[in-house]
Design an enzyme around this catalytic site. Structure first.
Site, short mmCIF file in Angstrom:
data_model
loop_
_atom_site.label_atom_id
_atom_site.label_comp_id
_atom_site.label_asym_id
_atom_site.label_seq_id
_atom_site.Cartn_x
_atom_site.Cartn_y
_atom_site.Cartn_z
CE LYS A 97 -4.11 1.74 2.50
NZ LYS A 97 -4.95 1.55 3.71
CB SER A 172 -8.09 3.68 2.62
OG SER A 172 -7.24 2.94 3.47
CB SER A 196 -8.35 0.84 5.45
OG SER A 196 -9.02 2.07 5.46
#
Lengths: 520, 502, 98
Positions: A97, A172, A196
């Site tokens: 990420k 997210s 997330s």
């Protein structure tokens, strides 16, 4: 069995390699049936095929490092040839990420304010992946600074759900979940502040784990809400998630909130669970997480999962956690408050974007102009809400009360775990919604995290495991399993058992790219 | 209006006819830990710009603070030395405000729960009495970077074209020590302020936790002053004077602000609550840029650092290791060594007290130790243009020289030569003795031979001695001393001469 | 309602160093008011409940006071928008604090 696509991929085709679990890939790489270079190349080709263009592809990646990945793969192959693989996952590709710092790739947190930033240090989890011989492919998309539930808040455009490219892949960490769901990477790292990792896992039919707070170092994770943020694994199987979890977990001197307790035996638990016996396990259904606002297809899949768990020998009961209804409001006070402080450092003075430095504007004005230009709407909204919640006039009524809500939520968990080994709920109230549907309605967007937030506020472990498809739209549904702090292994055991019982028929692990294939 | 008042402040005596001054002193002390508060960068003064920085003290995204254990111990020690209580559970908070010298745009500090609180310091005043200053709290925080203002007038912030930032100081550990309101000091308020900061400096120096150099900024004082009309109970509006960079300035700043406040109040005005800057040259204060709004720092608990719960054992171990307070130590030394007030004052003024004490600790008798430092070594320091502590000789070396004299190896004259050798970098005292061949000739047969030789060379004098004129022996002793280049014990030579002439 | 006005939002934006446009102010003030109104529900919680700021189960986590390698200055300055004489160059600073 011969490979028609390319030479050198051994007995497996590229399309087979991208469909395999990380555990199986690792087995083949370590048995030298296939090289890490071939596995890496197969994933790079898959990315090439499905990730772009940014306007219509999966768009899981913000940055790809093919050269670095192949070099890491070669190094892994050499170590294996020398009989000294760095870890059981050595040679297996992984996606990161883009809120994790990397020295060899830019780190943006999907924000214009950090566009092109090259950190001078690796996040602890990244350093551990490298030391374990894993192969970082690139950096995945996210909602800007991890604030969102759909990746629509990325400054660089949304990622798309491989099950339906018109829909969100969750957020997210939608880049990591969609990369894993689409076969672009067998593994990925995410960060989970309010869901997330788990919510993207649920809506893309992948496994996502939020470990117990403090068991995975946050050093090098660009902070959103420090008391809630936790890095965790994304994978296509429970065992794969556990294997990755063990690589990244454990105490780190660079993070003084990381706990000294030994990491729970998650791999062992996943293997034990896979034997399919849950007798003696008491599972509590959180009654607050059903009813109005929950998609019937989601509740249907959840009910099926409950039945399956019972068939595995578990005792399933209902538990009430009345304070969980305060979780969403408390979260949307605490997270923005901490974020307003964490994001203050983006001020155009030392790194990142600078706007308005024309010799006329003073430093203070350049800060304001840069932050205005560099942050997206959701980030600004949350910074202002957090600034408000911490202000002298509202602290007691807002931030202070949110902290009290946190205490009540911790108490509800403690009480529930006195009678239950784990708690379950749907991971998110709905399946993947269409891109754009909630973009202008922040409150509707926030509801996606309804079931995942309590575990962040209390710091306990929680994961999402795919539990079939919703009968009403055919999209994946996630089962959330919550365990007490430092008992992550319980969640893994139940998830692995459920995964076996559910069977592969519940959904393809590499879903077909429907939207790509149906000409839209 | 302000200008005329500034030009004609009232004297402290005039002020105190109508008002009671109330002071609050906030002292920031930089700890002398090896590393910064929250990272492993060197805590060093005067390094090349931006050479002691890392992701943590530069506030890079993803970095996390790591609390320095020694800084925490120093904070507790300071609290104990100031008779404070140690809080059972304390923690850090973020103080949020934007400023370019602060890399994260928040300062990690302590807010509601400082690590130590509720103490006092009994401060010695010039007349020999003491004044008890109550301590509100002492808390830990991090320092900011430094900015250099380019363009405009001589580095001043106003009119500058741009600024250059050096973050070496960012993250240096600070302890902020805050007094409770100091009331009732009256005309002595300026003296009490100076005496408090002096006593605090001495305590901190004794603890060894800080360089406490006001000139280098490792100790900084902000003085809050207000005036309470004699017939009222409520405190007046206070001002906070910053940039008070010497002990003398503390006294002057308080005196000036007292006079200025009185001027404002007596002319019917009201004192503005503001930050003022002290000017060393003129001894006056001036208003800083007025704050647009009430500063709301939006404090909240620092989520990246777990709480502190110092155990009783830990605190008691630290308490047991505390040194004496400097003035208590001075009183004890005066008694132990039997010094007059004047002798003690001379030692203190010459910065020799610690040196003498350390020399005594190394085994020398107090009188001999004191004598060396205040006479011969003081002369050498004076000649070299350095202070006594800067002399290239240690108390242990002086103690060794004293011991060599005591056991007869050296005469006083030789001892001074040994000290010269040590000062010249010739090594330890014993090495100088060997190197320069300075030991007293104590070989009896050699001395006897030298005496016999001298008597033979001057038979007439030998005859006089034999005739009972013992005074004449001096000439022979002189000759022997010359022959042995002064390394013989003259008294012993005298005895030998008389013996050989018997 | 939470009574967050457009002026309140403008004030928050100034505090947070966000040079928001008028159009944004219009949008944000409605949204922030609605959000704050929703999250204000935590006000129902009794005052006597103790706060939880952190869920870290440990205390006294301390680092030894030993020096560690710093960043090289050129590496640190390489990411700076502007640098000069080994320092970060920034626009002129107004005022001495805040």
């Amino acid at each position: 069995m011969s490979d028609t696509q390319r030479s050198g991929a051994g007995a497996a085709s590229g399309s087979e390699l991208i469909s395999l679990d990380a555990a199986e890939l690792a087995r083949r790489i370590h048995a030298r049936e296939v090289s890490s270079v071939d596995v890496t190349r197969a994933h790079l080709e898959r990315i090439e095929a499905v990730d772009g263009p940014a306007e219509s592809g999966v768009h899981a990646f913000l940055h790809l490092d093919a050269e670095g990945a192949l070099a890491a793969a070669e190094a892994a192959d050499r170590a294996i040839a020398d009989g000294a693989p760095a870890s059981p996952l050595a040679g297996v590709p992984v996606a990161l990420k883009d809120n994790l710092t990397t020295t060899d790739m830019p780190t943006t947190a999907a924000s214009r304010i950090l566009e092109g930033w090259r950190p001078p240090y690796d996040a602890t989890v990244v350093a551990r992946l490298r030391a374990a011989g894993l192969v970082p492919l690139g950096k995945t998309n996210l909602d800007e600074f991890a604030m969102g539930s759909s990746t629509e808040n990325s400054a660089f455009g949304p990622s798309r759900n491989p099950w339906d490219l018109t829909r969100i892949p969750g957020g997210s960490g939608g880049g990591s979940s969609s990369a894993v769901a689409a076969g672009e990477s067998p593994l990925a790292l995410g960060s989970d502040t309010g869901g997330s990792i788990r919510q993207p896992g649920a809506v893309t039919g992948t496994v996502g784990v939020k470990p117990t707070y403090g068991t995975v170092s946050r050093y090098g994770l660009i902070a959103f809400s420090s008391s809630l943020d936790q890095i965790g694994p994304c994978a296509r199987s429970v065992l794969d998630a556990a294997l990755l979890h063990e690589v990244i977990g454990g105490q780190d001197a660079n993070d003084q909130t990381s706990v000294s307790a030994p990491l729970p035996p998650v791999v062992e638990a996943a293997q034990a669970g896979a034997r399919g016996d849950l007798s003696g396990v008491r599972i509590g259904i959180v009654t607050e997480f059903s009813g109005e606002g929950y998609q019937p297809g989601v509740l249907g899949a959840f009910t099926d999962a409950v039945r399956t768990l019972g068939e595995l020998g578990a005792e399933v009961v209902e538990v009430s956690c009345p304070s969980f209804t305060y979780a969403l409001p408390a979260y949307y006070l605490i997270a923005p408050s901490e974020a307003s402080s964490n994001l203050a450092r983006f001020d155009a003075m030392r790194y990142g974007l600078r706007v308005g430095d024309d010799g006329e504007h003073a430093a203070d004005e350049v800060m304001s102009l840069t932050r205005e230009a560099g942050f997206g709407a959701e980030v600004k909204r949350r910074i202002m809400i957090g600034t408000h919640a911490l202000s002298a006039g509202s602290y007691d009524a807002l931030y202070g009360k949110a902290q009290k809500a946190r205490t009540l939520i911790v108490r509800d968990f403690t009480a529930a775990f006195e009678t239950c080994d784990v708690l379950i709920s749907p991971t998110t109230p709905t399946t993947a919604f269409p891109i754009g549907e909630r973009a202008d309605d922040p409150l509707a967007m926030y509801l996606a995290d309804l079931c995942t937030i309590p575990s962040n506020l209390a710091g306990n472990a929680a994961l999402s495991v795919p539990c079939g498809l919703s009968a009403d739209d055919g999209l994946p549904v996630g089962l959330q399993i919550m365990a007490p702090a430092l008992a992550d292994d319980r969640a893994y055991r139940v998830a692995a058992a459920y995964e076996v019982a559910r069977g592969p028929g519940a959904g393809p692990r590499i879903p077909e790219l429907r939207a790509l294939e149906t000409t839209r | 209006m302000t200008a005329t008042i500034d030009a004609a402040p009232y004297t402290v005596e005039e002020v105190c006819e109508r008002f009671d001054p109330v002071m609050g002193l906030e002292v920031h002390v930089e700890l002398n830990t090896a590393t910064k508060m929250f990272c492993g960068c060197a805590n060093a003064f005067g390094a090349e710009p931006n050479t002691n920085i890392c992701p943590v003290c530069l506030g890079l995204p993803g970095s996390l603070p790591r609390l320095n254990g020694t800084a925490v111990e120093s904070a507790i020690k300071i609290g104990l030395a100031l008779n404070c209580q140690v809080r059972e559970r304390s923690g850090f908070a973020r103080k949020n405000y934007f400023y370019p010298d602060m890399p994260k745009n928040f300062q990690i500090s302590q807010y509601e729960d400082p690590i130590v609180f509720d103490g006092y310091l009994d401060v010695p005043l010039d007349d020999g009495t003491t004044w008890r200053v109550e301590i509100e709290r002492a808390h830990m925080e991090e320092d900011t970077g430094k900015s250099l203002h380019i363009g405009g007038a001589t580095g001043r912030i106003h009119g500058a074209d741009h600024s250059l930032l050096d973050y070496n100081r960012a993250g240096v550990p600070l302890i902020e020590i805050v007094t409770k309101p100091i009331v009732g000091a009256g005309v002595r308020a300026p003296e009490v302020a100076r005496a408090y900061v002096t006593a605090l400096r001495d305590v901190l120096r004794g603890l060894g936790v800080s360089d406490v150099r006001m000139d280098q900024g490792s100790m900084r004082c902000d003085a809050n002053v207000s005036l309470k009309p004699k017939d009222t109970e409520a405190f007046g509006t206070r001002t906070e004077t910053k940039n008070v960079n010497s002990l003398r300035s503390v006294e002057r700043a308080v005196r000036y602000e007292m006079g200025r406040h009185a001027g404002v109040l007596l002319s019917g005005g009201t004192v503005t609550q503001e930050t003022r800057h002290f000017d060393e040259q003129s001894g006056t204060t001036s208003a800083g840029r007025p704050k647009e709004t009430f500063a709301d720092y939006r404090f909240f608990p620092e989520p990246d650092l777990p709480p502190l719960e110092p155990s009783r054992d830990w605190v008691e171990t630290l308490r047991a290791g505390l040194p004496e307070r400097p003035w208590e130590r001075r009183a004890r030394i005066q008694t132990d060594w039997g010094l007059s007030d004047e002798e003690l004052r001379d030692l203190v003024n010459a910065d020799a007290l610690d040196l003498v004490a350390d020399t005594v600790d190394a085994g020398a008798p107090p009188e001999a130790a004191r004598s060396w430092w205040v006479s011969y070594l003081a002369q050498q320091a004076n000649t070299a243009g350095v202070t006594l502590p800067e002399l290239a000789i240690t108390p242990a070396q002086v103690a060794r020289v004293v011991a060599l004299v005591a056991d007869g190896t050296l005469t006083n004259k030789l001892a001074r030569q040994v000290v010269d050798g040590v000062l010249a970098g010739e090594g330890e005292p014993d090495e100088v003795v060997t190197g320069r061949g300075l030991a007293v000739v104590s070989d009896e047969s050699a001395l006897t031979a030298a005496v016999d030789e001298a008597l033979a060379a001057q038979p007439d004098i030998a005859e006089k001695i034999r005739a009972g004129k013992t005074k004449a022996a001096g000439a022979i002793v002189g000759a022997v001393m010359k022959a042995t280049r002064g390394q013989a014990d003259a008294a012993r030579v005298q005895e030998l001469v008389l013996e050989r002439c018997r | 309602m939470s009574d967050i006005t457009r002026d309140d939002v403008a004030h928050l934006a100034r505090l947070a160093r966000l040079a928001v446009s008028d159009a944004e102010l219009d949008m944000f003030s409605g949204q922030i008011d609605a959000i704050v109104d929703t999250v204000s529900r935590v006000g129902e919680i009794p005052d006597d409940v103790p706060p939880t700021a952190q869920v870290v189960p440990q205390t006294n986590v301390l680092r030894p006071d030993t020096e560690e390698p710093c960043l090289r200055r050129d590496v640190a300055l390489a990411e700076a928008p502007a640098a000069e004489e080994g320092r970060f160059r920034v626009p002129r600073i107004l005022g001495e604090e805040l």
